[in-house]
Write an enzyme that holds these catalytic residues in place. Structure first.
Site, PDB file in Angstrom:
ATOM      1  N   CYS A  78       0.835  -1.204   0.000  1.00 39.92           N
ATOM      2  CA  CYS A  78       0.000   0.000   0.000  1.00 39.92           C
ATOM      3  C   CYS A  78       0.868   1.252   0.000  1.00 39.92           C
ATOM      4  O   CYS A  78       1.722   1.443   0.880  1.00 39.92           O
ATOM      5  CB  CYS A  78      -0.920  -0.026   1.222  1.00 39.92           C
ATOM      6  SG  CYS A  78      -1.858   1.489   1.462  1.00 39.92           S
ATOM      7  N   CYS A  81       0.466   3.337   3.152  1.00 40.00           N
ATOM      8  CA  CYS A  81       1.157   2.717   4.294  1.00 40.00           C
ATOM      9  C   CYS A  81       2.643   3.007   4.252  1.00 40.00           C
ATOM     10  O   CYS A  81       3.267   3.263   5.295  1.00 40.00           O
ATOM     11  CB  CYS A  81       0.898   1.212   4.295  1.00 40.00           C
ATOM     12  SG  CYS A  81      -0.835   0.738   4.429  1.00 40.00           S
TER      13      CYS A  81
END
Length: 812
Positions: A78, A81
């Site tokens: 991600c 992230c």
């Protein structure tokens, strides 16, 4: 409490939880392309001070834990992230002191093994942060942080809000966060055994008081309480006019204001942790007389904390080059390249004394000229110890720590010296105008990775280098990068067992050393003023600021090196006689090369060997003309040694055979010398045999001319067989008196020779060796073997027959 939780985790056995295999092709391709490194270790490592969750430890960490847990559920592929991970790491470093009450954790939901855990906690998107209260139940899914900001300060405030929302019994590991009152303060010292009470006055919306309370959670002899500006009694009593402000309150109503540069959380925490008597939990209290007490193996050396000492730098070089590198006997491949780069940086930027710099340049020149694929440490050590005796080149031996000395022998020292050394090298590269900003940092990275003894430390440093080392694009940024990573390591090691309680790990430089290096943002958060930090670092680690106290003089270093080399040479010379004796002993056990004598010398030698034995000290010599034998000592002459006979005897002196002058104390047989003597005696007997044959022919011719007589028993030794033989007697005993006398002398010498051989070798060996040829012995052995086989066959035959006979008798 965090440590207790860690131990509790270890009691649970590891369990493997299979995750779902279904995943879309797009997500899989993004995972492979964007985060190949995340697949190996995720976005976080153990050096980030974040607990890494897995199916094996998630229950122990989140269920019924004594500490509250903040967990980030993320996917390593991600992008959000990945962007949020530096903020989460900074949060972990910022609230490190809160760990007894709050701990940070993370779990990679992209990992197949973790998929079921994320599903059980109802994770639908990434990143997701959830808060788990202390003593959470098994069915608790946690409290999600909604619309959280990507800011450390806001995350810290949210954690405090969640802590205060605890509705059950207050966790014992968490300090009280609610505002205090004057009534509580009046009886505080009656119910609490602390030395200092800090009162932080603030308004209701401020978080400084609660943050400082959690910052001091791991320290003893100090307590922090929050006082609102609405508490009129305390505000009036202490005369508080500024909010926030911090006051120290003592029994009896005494108080004083805490002196800080800026009224902010970081400055309060730092000042309170440095109060007299305030130590980490489990640490011994500090004593003001510490610097006058010898608590180490060496005498304490007073030093200035704001200066760098050359003694620390030279001690670091000694330990690095003579101790740490010695752990690898051979350098090759990446290790050899790292060594060359390390020595090259030292020779280029180390601000050492002339003798040290001459040696470093000599070692660097030798390394760069080495083209072989590997170098042994012994060869490297010869150059390092200046075996070639290059003038005015030496590296002091031993360590003499000054600024890096610790309160105990296992504190600070070499790790402190390594950091100081590379700080100095980065500053020197910046001052001298180096061309490559990564030259020093890459050399340090390679050295730590290949040679540094603390392997977990090397792993943590490598993680930091992989994270941001490539962002360094200038010499000044290299200086700042190393400084910031040093502070990160200090933050991680603060409170660890390796921390010296007398020299705690702090964010350096402290406000006392550089007040201009510290400032705050508009929201009150601490901020480093890098515009002031860089000049401070360039001045602090400058070569002109390095102190040379406690150093040996260059003449003393060179004199010690000279004495060391002389001692080594004397040791080598002392070993040479020993080696020569060993070599001579080995040579004596081998048969010496037989020289090629002339015909005349051979006849003379055979004549002497037939007529009598030779001894090293005394030999009997015949006188043909006078008819009398006069025994007198005949030492080896120079001519005899050159001819070969003397050479054999001289080189046989170290053996047992040659040492005939010494009295034999014990009946001990040296097998090696015994074999050599056996074959030598055999050669003498063969030579004597040929001579006897010549003498027999001569006697036969003489007897044909003279009248023959009867035979009588002769006691002469037969040279060929060593047995007693028959010799003819003279017809007329008075015919030739001189010849008879000569024959009697021969008999006496032959008997003496035989007695000497028997006494020296052992009479039983002589009996076994005389009179038997090799053929006789071989036939005896063969007959003995055949007779044994026959006896064995007969035994087996009769045993078998007896068994068959018994079996027939047993039949009905």
């Amino acid at each position: 409490m965090a440590r207790r939780g860690g131990r509790a985790t270890s009691r649970f056995s590891q369990r493997t939880c299979p995750g779902k295999v279904a995943e879309s092709a797009v997500w899989l391709s993004l995972w492979l392309l964007l985060a190949p490194s995340a697949a190996e270790a995720g976005l976080y490592t153990a050096s980030d001070q974040i607990l890494l969750l897995s199916p094996g430890n998630v229950e122990a960490a989140l269920i019924n834990s004594t500490a509250a847990m903040v967990v980030e559920f993320y996917a390593s592929w991600c992008g959000h992230c990945i962007a949020f991970s530096p903020v989460y790491k900074s949060l972990a470093r910022d609230i490190k002191e809160w760990k007894p009450a709050v701990n940070l954790a993370a779990i990679d939901c992209a990992a197949e093994d973790n998929r079921k855990v994320c599903t059980n906690y109802r994770i639908r998107g990434y990143p997701t942060i959830k808060f788990f209260h202390a003593y959470s139940k098994a069915d608790s899914a946690g409290l999600a942080f909604k619309d959280f900001s990507r800011d450390v300060r806001s995350l810290r405030h949210k954690i405090i809000d969640k802590l205060e929302s605890h509705v059950e019994a207050w966790p014992p590991a968490c300090p009280p966060l609610e505002p205090t009152s004057q009534a509580e303060i009046d009886i505080f010292f009656e119910t609490n055994n602390v030395q200092h009470l800090a009162l932080i006055f603030e308004d209701a919306k401020s978080y400084i008081g609660r943050e400082v309370t959690l910052d001091l959670l791991q320290f003893e002899n100090v307590a922090v309480r929050r006082v609102l500006n609405t508490e009129a009694g305390l505000v009036t009593k202490l005369g508080v006019t500024e909010f926030p402000s911090c006051y120290l309150y003592y029994p009896g109503g005494n108080f004083t204001r805490l002196p800080v540069n800026i009224e902010a959380r970081t400055f309060y925490s730092y000042a309170l942790q440095r109060l007299p008597g305030v130590v980490r939990s489990g640490r011994p209290p500090s004593f003001t007389t510490f610097f006058h007490i010898n608590t180490t193996e060496e005498p304490w050396r007073p030093f200035n904390k704001s200066r760098v000492y050359m003694s620390d730098l030279e001690s670091t070089l000694h330990y690095s080059l003579r101790v740490e590198l010695a752990a690898q006997p051979v350098f090759k491949g990446e290790a050899l390249r790292s060594l060359k780069k390390y020595i090259s940086v030292l020779a280029k930027y180390f601000p050492g004394r002339p003798v040290v710099m001459n040696l470093l340049k000599s070692v660097n020149s030798w390394l760069q000229n080495e083209t072989s694929g590997q170098i042994s440490y012994e060869a490297f050590k010869d150059i390092l110890e200046n075996s070639a005796q290059i003038p005015n080149a030496a590296l002091p031996e031993g360590v003499r720590w000054v600024g890096c000395q610790g309160s105990q022998p296992h504190f600070r020292r070499y790790p402190c010296g390594v950091w100081t050394l590379f700080h100095v090298l980065t500053v020197q590269a910046n001052s001298t105008g180096g061309s490559d900003p990564l030259e020093v940092l890459s050399a340090m990275r390679n050295y730590v990775q290949n040679f540094f003894g603390c392997r977990p430390c090397a792993e943590h440093f490598e993680n930091m280098a992989m994270e941001s080392l490539m962002e360094v694009n200038s010499l000044s940024s290299a200086v700042l990068w190393l400084w910031s990573r040093h502070n990160r390591v200090n933050n991680r090691l603060a409170g660890a067992l390796s921390e010296d309680p007398k020299f705690p790990k702090i964010q350096w430089p402290s406000p006392e050393m550089c007040s201009a290096c510290h400032t705050v943002k508009e929201n009150g958060e601490h901020r480093w003023n890098r515009e002031q930090v860089l000049p401070f670092l360039l001045s602090y680690f400058s070569s002109s600021s390095i102190l040379t106290d406690y150093l040996e003089s260059e003449s003393q270093i060179l004199e010690k090196q000279k004495k060391k080399h002389v001692g080594q040479q004397l040791a080598l010379l002392a070993q040479k006689p020993v080696e020569r004796r060993i070599r001579e002993a080995l040579d004596s056990s081998k048969p010496p090369p037989s020289p090629q004598p002339t015909v005349q010398e051979e006849e003379e030698e055979e004549e002497e060997e037939e007529e009598g034995p030779q001894d090293e000290a005394v030999a009997d010599e015949e006188e043909e003309d006078g008819g009398e034998a006069k025994p007198e000592p005949t030492p080896w002459s120079k001519a005899e040694v050159e001819a070969g006979r003397g050479w054999r005897l001289v080189h046989r002196k170290p053996s047992i055979v040659g040492m005939r002058m010494r009295e034999q104390q014990e009946d001990i047989v040296d097998l090696d010398s015994f074999v050599n003597q056996h074959y030598r005696a055999k050669a003498l007997r063969l030579a004597a045999s040929s001579r006897v044959k010549q003498r027999s022919l001569q006697r036969q011719q003489e007897q044909e001319q003279e009248p023959r007589s009867a035979f009588e028993l002769g006691m002469e030794l037969d040279g060929g067989l060593g047995m007693v033989g028959l010799q003819p007697l003279e017809a007329d005993p008075e015919l030739d008196v001189g010849r008879q006398r000569k024959r009697l002398q021969k008999r006496e010498l032959s008997g003496r020779f035989l007695d000497g051989e028997l006494n020296h070798r052992g009479r039983w060996m002589s009996v076994l060796s005389i009179g038997f040829s090799k053929l006789d012995i071989s036939l005896c052995v063969i007959l003995y073997f055949l007779s044994s086989m026959c006896l064995l066959a007969m035994y087996l035959f009769f045993k078998n027959r007896l068994r068959l006979r018994r079996a027939k008798v047993a039949l009905p």
